[in-house]
Design a protein around this motif. Sequence first.
Motif, PDB file in Angstrom:
ATOM      1  N   ASP A  17     -11.759   8.849   5.995  1.00 18.37           N
ATOM      2  CA  ASP A  17     -11.631   9.194   4.690  1.00 18.37           C
ATOM      3  C   ASP A  17     -12.419  10.424   4.082  1.00 18.37           C
ATOM      4  O   ASP A  17     -11.649  11.240   3.207  1.00 18.37           O
ATOM      5  N   CYS A  54      -3.351   7.121   5.375  1.00 23.71           N
ATOM      6  CA  CYS A  54      -2.660   5.964   5.033  1.00 23.71           C
ATOM      7  C   CYS A  54      -3.645   5.397   6.750  1.00 23.71           C
ATOM      8  O   CYS A  54      -3.676   3.565   6.461  1.00 23.71           O
ATOM      9  N   TYR A  58      -3.280   5.580  -7.147  1.00 30.95           N
ATOM     10  CA  TYR A  58      -3.019   5.334  -6.201  1.00 30.95           C
ATOM     11  C   TYR A  58      -1.940   5.907  -5.810  1.00 30.95           C
ATOM     12  O   TYR A  58      -0.550   5.419  -4.926  1.00 30.95           O
ATOM     13  N   CYS A  80       0.848  -1.416   0.150  1.00 33.21           N
ATOM     14  CA  CYS A  80       0.010  -0.056   0.141  1.00 33.21           C
ATOM     15  C   CYS A  80       0.964   0.930   0.159  1.00 33.21           C
ATOM     16  O   CYS A  80       0.383   2.663  -0.366  1.00 33.21           O
ATOM     17  N   TRP A  86      -6.223   3.279   5.459  1.00 32.02           N
ATOM     18  CA  TRP A  86      -6.509   2.620   4.237  1.00 32.02           C
ATOM     19  C   TRP A  86      -7.052   1.263   4.549  1.00 32.02           C
ATOM     20  O   TRP A  86      -5.824   0.859   5.866  1.00 32.02           O
ATOM     21  N   PRO A  87      -7.103   0.351   4.290  1.00 33.11           N
ATOM     22  CA  PRO A  87      -7.915   0.264   2.587  1.00 33.11           C
ATOM     23  C   PRO A  87      -9.628   0.369   2.386  1.00 33.11           C
ATOM     24  O   PRO A  87      -9.634   1.468   1.442  1.00 33.11           O
ATOM     25  N   TRP A 132     -10.888   3.026   1.813  1.00 27.29           N
ATOM     26  CA  TRP A 132     -11.746   4.803   1.641  1.00 27.29           C
ATOM     27  C   TRP A 132     -12.428   3.869   0.926  1.00 27.29           C
ATOM     28  O   TRP A 132     -13.597   3.253  -0.224  1.00 27.29           O
ATOM     29  N   ASN A 157     -12.115   3.181  -3.047  1.00 27.21           N
ATOM     30  CA  ASN A 157     -12.508   1.485  -2.712  1.00 27.21           C
ATOM     31  C   ASN A 157     -13.823   0.802  -3.354  1.00 27.21           C
ATOM     32  O   ASN A 157     -13.934  -0.997  -2.818  1.00 27.21           O
TER      33      ASN A 157
END
Length: 153
Positions: A137, A93, A27, A20, A96-97, A99, A102
Amino acid sequence: MKKFDYKNGIRFECQGSGNCCVSRGSYGFVYLSHNDLKRFAKYFKISINKFKEKYCQITDGFIHLIENKELEGKCLFLKNKKCTVYKNRPSQCRTWPFWNENMNAKVWNEDISINCPGIGKGDIIKPKKIASFLKKDLENEKAILKKRVIHQK
């Protein structure tokens, strides 16, 4: 796009791969909010302006960590697959993941779950916690958009 269904939670545990922390197409940049800049400046014991001069770039009016070609897409704070600024890492950061961008089936299944070995491992992250990450986010994204640098030479 169809929203990704996480009503039963998602099994996730960071595996420390550092994947990541490496640019992959869209990204690529680690965008920084004013709060991120303040946190980094305090951590490095320098002014926000000094931090920006030393560690940041501006692309399309947005402040982000330097993309150094010599690092082959790796974050400048990634050493031996470990984040050297982990406790002070940017909001981007921290979430993540999880978001908002996503959380649709295509992105999750064709990018996130393939590149993140922590997906499907560890404890189930409950929907309420995921919603909290998504809220953070979104707030971070709004803060970044609000502080966009309109003109800088």
